[in-house]
Design an enzyme around this catalytic site. Structure first.
Site, PDB file in Angstrom:
ATOM      1  N   ASP A   1      -5.053   1.368  10.820  1.00  0.00           N
ATOM      2  CA  ASP A   1      -6.462   1.115  11.091  1.00  0.00           C
ATOM      3  C   ASP A   1      -6.582   0.619  12.539  1.00  0.00           C
ATOM      4  OD1 ASP A   1      -9.064  -0.013   9.054  1.00  0.00           O
ATOM      5  OD2 ASP A   1      -8.834  -0.802  11.070  1.00  0.00           O
TER       6      ASP A   1
ATOM      7  N   ASP B   1       0.864   3.077   4.645  1.00  0.00           N
ATOM      8  CA  ASP B   1      -0.224   3.760   3.929  1.00  0.00           C
ATOM      9  C   ASP B   1      -1.332   4.190   4.885  1.00  0.00           C
ATOM     10  OD1 ASP B   1      -1.020   1.140   4.431  1.00  0.00           O
ATOM     11  OD2 ASP B   1      -1.874   0.790   2.449  1.00  0.00           O
TER      12      ASP B   1
ATOM     13  N   ARG C   1      -5.541   0.758  -6.747  1.00  0.00           N
ATOM     14  CA  ARG C   1      -4.339   1.464  -6.253  1.00  0.00           C
ATOM     15  C   ARG C   1      -3.929   2.620  -7.165  1.00  0.00           C
ATOM     16  NH1 ARG C   1      -2.110  -1.848  -2.219  1.00  0.00           N
ATOM     17  NH2 ARG C   1      -2.327  -4.091  -2.565  1.00  0.00           N
TER      18      ARG C   1
ATOM     19  N   ASP D   1      -5.662  -0.284  -1.719  1.00  0.00           N
ATOM     20  CA  ASP D   1      -6.464  -1.160  -2.586  1.00  0.00           C
ATOM     21  C   ASP D   1      -7.728  -1.677  -1.934  1.00  0.00           C
ATOM     22  OD1 ASP D   1      -5.063  -2.909  -0.715  1.00  0.00           O
ATOM     23  OD2 ASP D   1      -5.827  -4.537  -1.966  1.00  0.00           O
TER      24      ASP D   1
ATOM     25  N   GLY E   1       0.760  -1.246   0.000  1.00  0.00           N
ATOM     26  CA  GLY E   1       0.000   0.000   0.000  1.00  0.00           C
ATOM     27  C   GLY E   1       0.789   1.295   0.000  1.00  0.00           C
TER      28      GLY E   1
HETATM   29  P1  IMP Z   1      -4.239  -2.504  10.749  1.00  0.00           P
HETATM   30  O1  IMP Z   1      -3.327  -3.610  11.161  1.00  0.00           O
HETATM   31  O2  IMP Z   1      -5.667  -2.819  11.139  1.00  0.00           O
HETATM   32  O3  IMP Z   1      -3.817  -1.150  11.252  1.00  0.00           O
HETATM   33  O4  IMP Z   1      -4.285  -2.509   9.190  1.00  0.00           O
HETATM   34  C1  IMP Z   1      -3.399  -1.827   8.418  1.00  0.00           C
HETATM   35  C2  IMP Z   1      -3.450  -2.309   7.007  1.00  0.00           C
HETATM   36  O5  IMP Z   1      -4.788  -2.597   6.601  1.00  0.00           O
HETATM   37  C3  IMP Z   1      -2.991  -1.203   6.055  1.00  0.00           C
HETATM   38  O6  IMP Z   1      -1.621  -1.310   5.817  1.00  0.00           O
HETATM   39  C4  IMP Z   1      -3.807  -1.464   4.821  1.00  0.00           C
HETATM   40  O7  IMP Z   1      -3.138  -2.363   3.976  1.00  0.00           O
HETATM   41  C5  IMP Z   1      -5.068  -2.099   5.316  1.00  0.00           C
HETATM   42  N1  IMP Z   1      -6.178  -1.133   5.421  1.00  0.00           N
HETATM   43  C6  IMP Z   1      -6.748  -0.647   6.540  1.00  0.00           C
HETATM   44  N2  IMP Z   1      -7.752   0.197   6.263  1.00  0.00           N
HETATM   45  C7  IMP Z   1      -7.814   0.257   4.918  1.00  0.00           C
HETATM   46  C8  IMP Z   1      -8.646   0.999   4.001  1.00  0.00           C
HETATM   47  O8  IMP Z   1      -9.549   1.790   4.355  1.00  0.00           O
HETATM   48  N3  IMP Z   1      -8.379   0.809   2.677  1.00  0.00           N
HETATM   49  C9  IMP Z   1      -7.409  -0.038   2.214  1.00  0.00           C
HETATM   50  N4  IMP Z   1      -6.613  -0.736   3.050  1.00  0.00           N
HETATM   51  C10 IMP Z   1      -6.820  -0.591   4.378  1.00  0.00           C
END
Ligand code: IMP
Length: 180
Positions: free
Chosen positions: A109, A106, A171, A165, A51
């Site tokens: 979350d 990127d 992307r 994505d 990402g």
């Molecule tokens: P986390 O471990 O929940 O913080 O997730 C992080 C990863 O989830 C990021 O590096 C993204 O690849 C993916 N991600 C989280 N939210 C989104 C979104 O809204 N769109 C696309 N990818 C996301």
């Protein structure tokens, strides 16, 4: 020519919420901060694939410091929901021992990906580790993270574009789009 404000990626529709211009402005802002904060240092940027590839490319071109970049992979996401599972960090081919490290992501979350990444990298005894993310969904964070550089905080909605994505697609846009 005006760019399309609504796009379809696979089965979902998305509308522009962050313009290319706004993204570039925010990147310049954090790059200026990094240039100031890391003056006299030689940081290693670790960009998290896939990402962050566009963000990392734009960010690096605003950095005036002597620096290196390496690309690592660690995915925890499928479709529009985090699975909660994290995988191994792969592709770290630079010795970060005693070096200042800046992780380039990127979007943060739940923060689980970043937390896992930090744990893994700390084992190699870097001088310091900072997180630099393009986007942050503060309401989704499940772990305490110190995020020093963040271009933009966004609500808890799924976004695509500018490297991000939806199931591998979407992307390749200049703006960032939010699901509708
Ligand atoms: P986390 O471990 O929940 O913080 O997730 C992080 C990863 O989830 C990021 O590096 C993204 O690849 C993916 N991600 C989280 N939210 C989104 C979104 O809204 N769109 C696309 N990818 C996301």
């Amino acid at each position: 020519m005006q760019r399309r404000r609504i796009i379809k990626v696979k089965d979902k529709s998305f509308t522009v919420t962050i313009s290319e211009r706004a993204i570039k402005r925010q990147i310049k802002r954090i790059a200026d901060q990094i240039n100031r904060d890391y003056e006299g240092k030689r940081p290693v940027f670790l960009a998290v694939l896939n990402g962050s590839f566009i963000f990392a490319a734009d960010l690096l071109r605003e950095i005036d410091l002597p620096c290196e970049i390496s690309f690592v992979k660690l995915a925890s996401y499928e479709g529009t929901n985090t699975t909660g599972s994290v995988r191994e960090v792969i592709g770290l081919n630079v010795d970060i021992t005693g070096r200042p490290v800046i992780i380039v992501e990127d979007i943060v979350d739940t923060g689980l990906t970043m937390a896992h990444m930090l744990d893994t990298l700390k084992k190699q005894n870097p001088e310091s580790i900072d997180i630099c993310t393009l986007l942050l969904k503060p309401s989704k964070l499940q772990v305490k993270l110190d995020i020093r550089y963040c271009c933009k905080q966004i609500p808890d909605d799924f976004v695509v574009g500018y490297g991000l994505d939806y199931d591998g697609f979407g992307r390749n846009t200049k703006d960032i789009y939010t699901i509708i």
